[in-house]
Design an enzyme around this catalytic site. Sequence first.
Site, PDB file in Angstrom:
ATOM      1  N   LYS A  53       0.778  -1.076  -0.146  1.00 36.43           N
ATOM      2  CA  LYS A  53       0.038   0.004   0.045  1.00 36.43           C
ATOM      3  C   LYS A  53       0.898   1.242   0.133  1.00 36.43           C
ATOM      4  CE  LYS A  53      -3.926  -2.363   2.227  1.00 36.43           C
ATOM      5  NZ  LYS A  53      -4.734  -2.645   3.183  1.00 36.43           N
ATOM      6  N   GLN A  97      -4.644  -1.306   9.423  1.00 38.20           N
ATOM      7  CA  GLN A  97      -4.574  -2.539   8.816  1.00 38.20           C
ATOM      8  C   GLN A  97      -5.166  -3.614   9.948  1.00 38.20           C
ATOM      9  OE1 GLN A  97      -3.518  -3.005   5.848  1.00 38.20           O
ATOM     10  NE2 GLN A  97      -4.225  -5.452   5.893  1.00 38.20           N
ATOM     11  N   ASP A 120     -10.611   3.358   3.687  1.00 37.30           N
ATOM     12  CA  ASP A 120     -11.219   2.087   3.762  1.00 37.30           C
ATOM     13  C   ASP A 120     -12.679   1.717   3.163  1.00 37.30           C
ATOM     14  OD1 ASP A 120      -9.295  -0.198   3.819  1.00 37.30           O
ATOM     15  OD2 ASP A 120      -8.788   0.151   5.841  1.00 37.30           O
TER      16      ASP A 120
HETATM   17  N1  GUN Z   1      -7.108  -6.280   5.900  1.00 43.85           N
HETATM   18  C1  GUN Z   1      -7.305  -7.140   5.009  1.00 43.85           C
HETATM   19  N2  GUN Z   1      -8.150  -6.413   4.005  1.00 43.85           N
HETATM   20  C2  GUN Z   1      -8.082  -5.270   4.546  1.00 43.85           C
HETATM   21  C3  GUN Z   1      -8.293  -3.968   4.017  1.00 43.85           C
HETATM   22  O1  GUN Z   1      -8.803  -3.751   2.792  1.00 43.85           O
HETATM   23  N3  GUN Z   1      -8.089  -2.975   4.866  1.00 43.85           N
HETATM   24  C4  GUN Z   1      -7.674  -2.978   5.983  1.00 43.85           C
HETATM   25  N4  GUN Z   1      -7.369  -1.955   6.700  1.00 43.85           N
HETATM   26  N5  GUN Z   1      -7.306  -4.249   6.717  1.00 43.85           N
HETATM   27  C5  GUN Z   1      -7.525  -5.152   5.817  1.00 43.85           C
END
Ligand code: GUN
Length: 284
Positions: A53, A97, A120
Amino acid sequence: MTAQLIDGNALSRQLRAEVAQRATALKARGTTPGLAVVLVGDNPASQVYVRNKVKACEDAGFHSVLEKYDASMTEAQLLARVEALNNDPAIHGILVQLPLPAHIDDHKVIETISPLKDVDGFHVASAGALMVGEVGFKACTPYGCMKMLESIGMKDLRGKHAVVIGRSNIVGKPMAMMLLAANATVTICHSGTADLAAMTRQADIVVAAVGKRNVLTADMCKPGAVVIDVGMNRNDEGKLCGDVDFDGVKDVAGFITPVPGGVGPMTITMLLVNTMEAAERAAG
Ligand code: GUN
């Protein structure tokens, strides 16, 4: 193989190039899009995700901050960090996350993120905005799936029946809302739905988001259907595979997304799109 592949890597490249252009334009007006990624603990998969990311942000010309904390961080400490990022004008998007360590309440953390920075799309305000058709942020994975449908000319889904298998808060439910907003008729199933095959055989679009192999097999698929595979599993040889029996379904479906190289890259791409959007909204 009769189905055409929907290439998530190619579509991502195109969308990321558009984002980079918007970032350049916004920077010329004095605002650099900024994303903060917060990781608590040392979950190996999460470490890979957050690295990807942050790298994607850098490639798009964004400002990005990666905050890594020990698994012993308290909930109160994390909430205080989120509050600080809410008040940081250089940060337009905040991503914490998941999963978080068990002693921290995910929901409490997500609800502490400002809805203006919820890139998100997990905040109740974002889910609510999607439900009533107001401006918010769309959850990245289902948003990416919608872009994949759009890429094959399926933007207005009036008259189409979409079946979503899986009803998680981060994929299945928002996916169903987005399909509904695009005028599809939507059925939400889960892997335990009685006679799931009877449902999927009626579907013009199937989205599989269960997290289990072979949730959709060739006999369950209507000829010519569009199949979107959100799954990320390992097969017996340890190779990455989705929820769909790709080898069987590809001979029946009209379009299919591969794993890897399908929905996966689209999730990060839509995070960039959301962060770009957040920065543009903030800049006015
Ligand atoms: N863990 C797995 N996928 C995601 C996501 O799209 N966003 C976040 N914040 N955590 C995750």
